[in-house]
Design an enzyme around this catalytic site. Structure first.
Site, mmCIF file in Angstrom:
data_model
loop_
_atom_site.group_PDB
_atom_site.id
_atom_site.type_symbol
_atom_site.label_atom_id
_atom_site.label_comp_id
_atom_site.label_asym_id
_atom_site.label_seq_id
_atom_site.Cartn_x
_atom_site.Cartn_y
_atom_site.Cartn_z
ATOM 1 N N PRO A 54 -2.632 -4.175 -1.623
ATOM 2 C CA PRO A 54 -3.785 -5.000 -1.228
ATOM 3 C C PRO A 54 -5.036 -4.215 -0.847
ATOM 4 O O PRO A 54 -6.000 -4.791 -0.341
ATOM 5 C CB PRO A 54 -3.231 -5.746 -0.007
ATOM 6 C CG PRO A 54 -2.282 -4.773 0.610
ATOM 7 C CD PRO A 54 -1.650 -4.024 -0.537
ATOM 8 N N GLU A 55 -5.047 -2.914 -1.103
ATOM 9 C CA GLU A 55 -6.166 -2.075 -0.648
ATOM 10 C C GLU A 55 -7.525 -2.568 -1.133
ATOM 11 O O GLU A 55 -8.532 -2.432 -0.426
ATOM 12 C CB GLU A 55 -5.960 -0.619 -1.110
ATOM 13 C CG GLU A 55 -4.879 0.135 -0.368
ATOM 14 C CD GLU A 55 -3.522 0.042 -1.048
ATOM 15 O OE1 GLU A 55 -2.698 0.951 -0.870
ATOM 16 O OE2 GLU A 55 -3.280 -0.979 -1.753
ATOM 17 N N ILE A 56 -7.574 -3.115 -2.340
ATOM 18 C CA ILE A 56 -8.846 -3.549 -2.920
ATOM 19 C C ILE A 56 -9.537 -4.577 -2.029
ATOM 20 O O ILE A 56 -10.768 -4.672 -1.997
ATOM 21 C CB ILE A 56 -8.633 -4.110 -4.348
ATOM 22 C CG1 ILE A 56 -9.966 -4.212 -5.093
ATOM 23 C CG2 ILE A 56 -7.912 -5.446 -4.321
ATOM 24 C CD1 ILE A 56 -10.526 -2.884 -5.520
ATOM 25 N N LEU A 90 -9.828 -4.456 1.044
ATOM 26 C CA LEU A 90 -10.521 -3.736 2.116
ATOM 27 C C LEU A 90 -11.636 -2.844 1.575
ATOM 28 O O LEU A 90 -12.237 -2.081 2.330
ATOM 29 C CB LEU A 90 -9.525 -2.875 2.902
ATOM 30 C CG LEU A 90 -8.363 -3.605 3.569
ATOM 31 C CD1 LEU A 90 -7.422 -2.601 4.229
ATOM 32 C CD2 LEU A 90 -8.876 -4.612 4.586
ATOM 33 N N GLY A 95 0.815 -1.208 0.000
ATOM 34 C CA GLY A 95 0.000 0.000 0.000
ATOM 35 C C GLY A 95 0.845 1.253 0.000
ATOM 36 O O GLY A 95 1.675 1.478 -0.893
#
Length: 258
Positions: A132-134, A136, A109
């Site tokens: 990896p934000e997607i 969340l 991120g």
């Protein structure tokens, strides 16, 4: 010795300034205090006459920087997390000295953005990086500015859309890092790269970085004009005459600039 306390350390080991996020228990995540500390450290490095390169890293072996600390921006924080990260990425991207990410662990991120905002990156062979934000329900909006300038378009969108993490070898193949080495060799490899840069003219290194970034920020025609102006400035630098003279005389150059 470190000359800052708290969650960010600034240590001048001439010819480099080492800026370390010292929050291993939080995987070196970016809080408001960490971002303020990083900005202060970058300013300190820029003003130090013995610094030729700025090395950015994280404490420990687990994480370079795990991204934004969701709980690290409370109501008493004067600035929102996105605004703070914008200031950090801009300060790092436009820092007058070359910046080098020593990627000692996971970079995710905002930490991935921090790595990409550095001019160069050396990674340990066992690290993974990604966005990896997607997962969340979030899109990595702010770091897109550095992602688009560093990561090939299709790979960038794949990582953003899937949250997939890439290992160090794949990061090297795509040009996300410059070198991948065994963890035991990380320090020495960073040191070799620092020494290689520090052996060049400090004035020309600074001018060259401004030239490169100025062209990058312009469309084609204005970029050419900017580069012409930078060349004119370079031709006026005393270190050019010293460099040419040293080459002709077959001796090491003695740079005049600091």
């Amino acid at each position: 010795m470190p000359c800052m306390a708290g969650e960010v350390l600034l240590e001048v080991r001439s010819p480099a300034a080492w800026v370390t996020i010292d929050r291993p228990e939080r995987r070196n995540a970016l809080s408001a205090a960490v971002i303020d500390g990083l900005l202060e450290a970058l300013r300190g490095a820029a003003g130090h006459q013995d610094v030729r390169v700025v090395v950015v890293t994280g404490a420990g072996d687990a994480a370079f920087c795990a991204g934004g600390d969701i709980g690290g921006f409370g109501e008493d924080t004067a600035e929102s997390a996105p605004a703070a990260i914008v200031r950090l990425l801009d300060a790092l991207w436009h820092h007058p000295q070359p910046t080098l990410a020593r990627v000692n662990g996971t970079a995710l991120g905002g930490g991935f953005g921090l790595m990409l905002a550095c001019d160069l990156a050396v990674a340990a062979g066992d690290v993974k990086v990604g966005m990896p934000e997607i997962n969340l329900g979030l899109w990595p909006h702010v770091i897109t500015a550095v992602v688009q300038r560093t990561v090939p378009r299709r790979l960038a969108l794949e990582l953003m859309l899937t949250g997939r993490r890439v290992d160090a070898d794949e990061a090297l193949r795509w040009g996300l890092v410059n070198r991948v080495v065994p963890r035991a060799d990380l320090e020495a490899t960073v040191g070799e790269l620092v020494e290689a840069i520090a052996s060049k003219s400090p004035a020309i290194v600074r001018l060259g970085k401004r030239s490169f970034q100025g062209a990058e920020d312009r469309t084609f025609g204005p970029a050419l004009q900017h580069l012409k102006e930078m060349l004119a400035a370079n031709l006026e630098e005393p270190d050019l005459a010293e460099g040419v003279g040293a080459f002709l005389e077959k001796r090491p150059p003695q740079w005049k600039s600091r």
